[in-house]
Design an enzyme around this catalytic site. Structure first.
Site: not given
Ligand code: PEP
Length: 252
Positions: A168, A11, A98, A96, A214, A174, A9
């Site tokens: 996730e 982003k 985010e 996701h 990560s 991140g 991904n």
């Protein structure tokens, strides 16, 4: 046997030139492993056509980072599943972290997106995962169960079989903090058990459950050796061809 699946991904990173160069480097470097590992790259919307072209001779699928649930109409700024399918996309991320925690999407919206992806001919990757406060309060099981059940609400077994799940943990995305293989395996096993109850033992056995948070070349192998971890959804490390290729290699 579930074939390992490694997805990157990107982003909101890379410009047009960098996207094409990265896609080509991944295509070139994965030519041998692509038979054993299912590979997907997920660039920003606007670079999808160029990336699809760049990997056209490779066994690499392209995905979208999001979709809108309506098919067409007055939804300024949104993109439908059929439009993405038309550009050559195979997958769509739905929910996701985010999108959930920065943009504010809730389970109901995520569920509509999962259903719309399937209706529009895309394969959704439904992302679930708890916040750090939720883990500390021992609410991981509750949160993941809620997100999974709500995310798949209304989908029959045939439609559900088109879905890939990505666990996730939000605190690992991140941040450089990775769930330990044991922590990840525990949640993956829970997800498989839930899918077995919601649908069937066979669906639970066949569905792919990815870990994300990560993932790097040095931790990918041990994560993917866990019984219920079928691959990884990679953010930061998927922007570097060598790192992403090393992660793909770890899945072989
Ligand atoms: C992601 O974007 O889904 C992700 C897991 O990011 P990172 O690998 O950078 O933590």
């Amino acid at each position: 046997m579930r074939k390992p699946f490694v997805a990157g991904n990107w982003k909101m990173n890379a410009d047009g030139h960098a996207s094409v160069e990265l896609a080509k480097a991944i295509a070139f470097g994965s030519s041998e492993s692509a038979e054993q590992v299912h590979i997907a790259i997920i660039p920003p919307f606007v670079y999808i056509p160029a990336v699809v072209k760049a990997v056209s001779t490779a066994r690499i699928a392209v995905g979208a980072q999001d979709i809108y649930f309506e098919q067409k109409g007055a939804f300024t700024g949104e993109i439908s599943a059929s439009m993405l399918k038309d550009t050559g996309c195979t997958y769509a991320l739905c929910g996701h972290s985010e999108r959930r925690h920065v943009i504010g999407e809730n389970d109901e919206l995520v569920n509509k997106k999962v259903a719309a992806a399937i209706s529009g001919g895309l394969l959704p990757i439904l992302c679930v995962g708890e916040l750090i406060e939720e883990r500390k309060a021992s609410k991981t099981e509750e949160v993941v169960t809620r997100q999974l059940k709500n995310g798949l609400a209304g989908l029959n077994i045939e439609k559900a079989s088109a879905v890939t799940i990505a666990y996730e943990p939000v605190w690992a995305i991140g941040t450089g903090l990775t769930a330990t293989p044991q922590q990840a395996q525990e949640v993956h096993a829970l997800i498989r058990k839930l899918l077995s109850k919601m649908y069937s033992a066979q669906l639970a056995e066949e569905i792919r459950i990815l870990y994300g948070g990560s993932v790097k070349p040095d931790n990918a192998g041990e994560l993917m050796r866990q019984q219920d971890i079928d691959g990884v959804l990679v953010g930061g490390a998927s922007l570097n061809a060598d790192d992403f290729l090393a992660i793909i290699q770890a899945a072989v």
